[in-house]
Design an enzyme around this catalytic site. Structure first.
Site, short mmCIF file in Angstrom:
data_model
loop_
_atom_site.label_atom_id
_atom_site.label_comp_id
_atom_site.label_asym_id
_atom_site.label_seq_id
_atom_site.Cartn_x
_atom_site.Cartn_y
_atom_site.Cartn_z
N GLU A 97 -34.90 -57.79 27.50
CA GLU A 97 -35.56 -59.03 27.76
C GLU A 97 -36.06 -58.91 29.16
O GLU A 97 -35.43 -58.78 30.00
CB GLU A 97 -34.65 -60.26 27.61
CG GLU A 97 -35.57 -61.80 27.82
CD GLU A 97 -34.57 -62.84 28.36
OE1 GLU A 97 -33.16 -62.76 28.13
OE2 GLU A 97 -35.07 -63.84 28.22
N ASP A 122 -34.74 -58.74 35.61
CA ASP A 122 -35.69 -59.58 36.51
C ASP A 122 -35.56 -59.04 37.70
O ASP A 122 -34.54 -58.33 38.03
CB ASP A 122 -35.01 -60.95 36.05
CG ASP A 122 -35.89 -62.04 36.60
OD1 ASP A 122 -36.36 -62.77 35.55
OD2 ASP A 122 -36.61 -62.20 37.77
N ASP A 171 -44.72 -65.79 33.70
CA ASP A 171 -45.60 -66.39 34.44
C ASP A 171 -46.94 -66.04 33.90
O ASP A 171 -47.33 -64.75 33.66
CB ASP A 171 -45.54 -65.97 35.91
CG ASP A 171 -44.24 -66.32 36.44
OD1 ASP A 171 -43.88 -67.35 36.34
OD2 ASP A 171 -43.75 -65.38 37.34
N LYS A 175 -55.01 -66.89 37.18
CA LYS A 175 -56.18 -66.45 37.93
C LYS A 175 -56.81 -64.93 37.97
O LYS A 175 -55.79 -64.18 37.73
CB LYS A 175 -55.84 -66.49 39.52
CG LYS A 175 -55.79 -68.12 39.93
CD LYS A 175 -55.82 -68.18 41.37
CE LYS A 175 -55.60 -69.76 41.78
NZ LYS A 175 -54.92 -69.90 43.12
N ASP A 207 -45.09 -70.78 26.46
CA ASP A 207 -45.73 -72.34 26.45
C ASP A 207 -46.98 -72.31 26.75
O ASP A 207 -47.71 -73.41 26.58
CB ASP A 207 -44.97 -73.25 27.57
CG ASP A 207 -45.17 -72.75 28.93
OD1 ASP A 207 -44.63 -71.51 29.22
OD2 ASP A 207 -45.84 -73.56 29.39
C1 LIG Z 1 -41.33 -68.28 34.33
S1 LIG Z 1 -39.73 -67.38 34.65
C2 LIG Z 1 -39.05 -67.52 32.80
C3 LIG Z 1 -37.62 -67.04 33.08
C4 LIG Z 1 -36.84 -67.06 31.75
N1 LIG Z 1 -37.24 -66.13 30.86
C5 LIG Z 1 -36.89 -68.36 31.12
O1 LIG Z 1 -37.75 -68.67 30.13
O2 LIG Z 1 -36.17 -69.28 31.56
C6 LIG Z 1 -40.37 -65.79 34.82
C7 LIG Z 1 -39.33 -64.79 35.26
O3 LIG Z 1 -39.95 -63.44 35.22
C8 LIG Z 1 -39.33 -63.11 36.66
N2 LIG Z 1 -40.71 -62.07 36.87
C9 LIG Z 1 -42.02 -62.63 37.06
N3 LIG Z 1 -42.56 -61.13 37.29
C10 LIG Z 1 -41.62 -60.10 37.46
C11 LIG Z 1 -41.84 -58.80 37.51
N4 LIG Z 1 -43.02 -58.32 37.78
N5 LIG Z 1 -40.80 -58.04 37.51
C12 LIG Z 1 -39.61 -58.56 37.32
N6 LIG Z 1 -39.32 -59.94 37.14
C13 LIG Z 1 -40.34 -61.03 37.10
C14 LIG Z 1 -39.42 -64.03 37.26
O4 LIG Z 1 -38.33 -63.40 38.67
C15 LIG Z 1 -38.86 -65.02 36.69
O5 LIG Z 1 -37.38 -65.07 36.73
#
Ligand SMILES: C[S@@+](CC[C@H](N)C(=O)[O-])C[C@H]1O[C@@H](n2cnc3c(N)ncnc32)[C@H](O)[C@@H]1O
Length: 270
Positions: A97, A122, A171, A175, A207
Site C-alpha cells: 500500500e 509512507d 495527493d 499543479k 476522491d
Molecule cells: C492524502 S494522504 C493519504 C493517506 C492514506 N492513504 C489515507 O487514505 O488515509 C497521502 C499520504 O501519502 C504520503 N506520501 C505522499 N507522497 C509520498 C512519497 N513520495 N513517498 C512516500 N509517501 C508519500 C503522505 O505522507 C501521506 O501519508
C-alpha cells in the site's frame, strides 16, 4: 507596578501582531489575547513531542523498517528481494500500500487475507506508527510498515517481487509543476512495473476526479490494461468487495463531505 509592566509588555506584543484580539484596560481580554497567541505554540510543542515518542517507538517495533536513503540507493538493504523469506517467512503473495498514512487499508486487508503479506509504505513514520502498533497489539503477523519515499520503491523491492499494489488517496498534485510527484505518472508506473510480477495489478482509490481522469488518460495513452474503473464506488455497483468495505482515514473525511470515491484496477503493459 510589576503588574503594569507586564500589561504594557502584553500590549506591545499584541500591537505587533495585526490580527491579535486586543482590548484596552480589560485584563480578561488581555489574557485571552495572549492565550490565543501562546496556544498554537503549545499545541505545536505537544504535537512534536508526540511525534518524537512515535519515532522512538517505531525504532523498537519489529514490524517497522526504516532504511536510510544511502542503504537503499547503494543496494545495501538486506530485505530487498527477501521480504518473504526473511520477514514473513512464507511464500505468500506480497501486496504493497503506497502512501498508507495510518495504515488502515493494510491492516484491514491483512486481517481479511491471512494468506497474503502486506506492507504499508509512507514517508511519515508518525502516521503509520498507528497501524504498526495495532498490528503488534492485535498479533497480525502478515503486515509490516516501511518508511521510505515511493520514488525509491525499486530500491526496496527486487524485480518481480511484488504481486499487487494499492495506492490509496494519494495527493493529486494538481499543479503542472508537481506532475513529477503524482503517484501514477509514467515514471512511477515504470518503477511499479519493475517490482511487480508480469501478471501483477495496481489499484488506485481516490476522491480526486482529477487524479482519476489523469490516470485513466495516461493508462489509455500508454496502452496499459484497465481491468475495472468506477467513478463513484458507493453509488455505482460492481466494485470489488474490499473497495467498499474498507475506508482509510482520509476516505472517511471525504465521505462526510459527500465526495464521490473513484477506483481503477489496472495491469501494466509488459
Ligand atoms: C492524502 S494522504 C493519504 C493517506 C492514506 N492513504 C489515507 O487514505 O488515509 C497521502 C499520504 O501519502 C504520503 N506520501 C505522499 N507522497 C509520498 C512519497 N513520495 N513517498 C512516500 N509517501 C508519500 C503522505 O505522507 C501521506 O501519508
Amino acid at each position: 507596578m510589576f503588574r503594569n509592566d507586564v500589561l504594557s509588555n502584553f500590549k506591545k506584543d499584541a500591537a505587533a501582531i495585526p490580527h491579535a484580539n486586543f482590548t484596552k484596560n480589560k485584563d480578561k481580554h488581555i489574557i485571552a489575547s495572549n492565550i490565543s497567541l501562546v496556544l498554537p505554540k503549545f499545541l505545536f510543542l505537544v504535537g512534536s513531542k508526540n511525534k518524537l515518542k512515535r519515532f522512538n517507538e517505531n525504532e523498537t517495533f519489529k514490524n517497522v523498517f526504516q532504511p536510510t536513503r544511502e542503504e537503499l540507493t547503494e543496494n545495501n538493504f538486506a530485505l530487498k528481494g527477501n521480504w518473504n523469506t526473511t520477514f514473513f517467512k512464507n511464500n505468500n503473495p506480497l501486496i504493497l500500500e503506497l502512501g498508507c498514512g495510518k495504515g488502515e487499508y493494510s491492516i484491514a486487508l491483512a486481517q481479511k487475507y491471512p494468506n497474503k503479506n502486506f506492507i504499508g509504505i509512507d514517508i511519515k513514520g508518525a502516521r503509520f506508527w498507528r497501524g504498526a502498533k495495532t498490528a503488534l497489539e492485535e498479533h497480525i503477523p502478515n503486515v509490516a510498515f516501511l518508511r521510505t519515499q515511493i520514488e525509491l520503491i525499486d530500491h526496496a523491492f527486487a524485480e518481480n517481487e511484488v504481486d499487487e499494489i494499492w495506492i490509496t488517496f494519494p495527493d493529486p498534485q494538481i499543479k503542472y509543476k508537481r506532475t513529477k510527484h503524482r503517484m501514477t505518472n509514467s515514471e512511477f508506473i515504470k518503477r511499479y512495473k519493475f517490482i511487480l510480477k508480469p501478471e501483477g495489478v495496481v489499484n488506485l482509490k481516490t476522491d480526486s476526479e482529477f487524479m482519476h481522469g489523469y490516470t485513466l488518460g495516461l493508462l489509455h495513452g500508454e496502452g496499459h490494461e484497465v481491468l475495472y474503473a468506477n467513478h463513484n464506488v458507493y453509488k455505482q455497483e460492481g466494485s470489488p468487495e474490499e473497495v467498499t468495505s474498507i475506508q482509510t482515514y482520509y476516505e472517511s473525511q471525504y465521505l462526510e463531505q459527500n465526495k464521490p470515491i473513484t477506483y481503477i484496477r489496472f495491469k501494466i503493459k509488459q
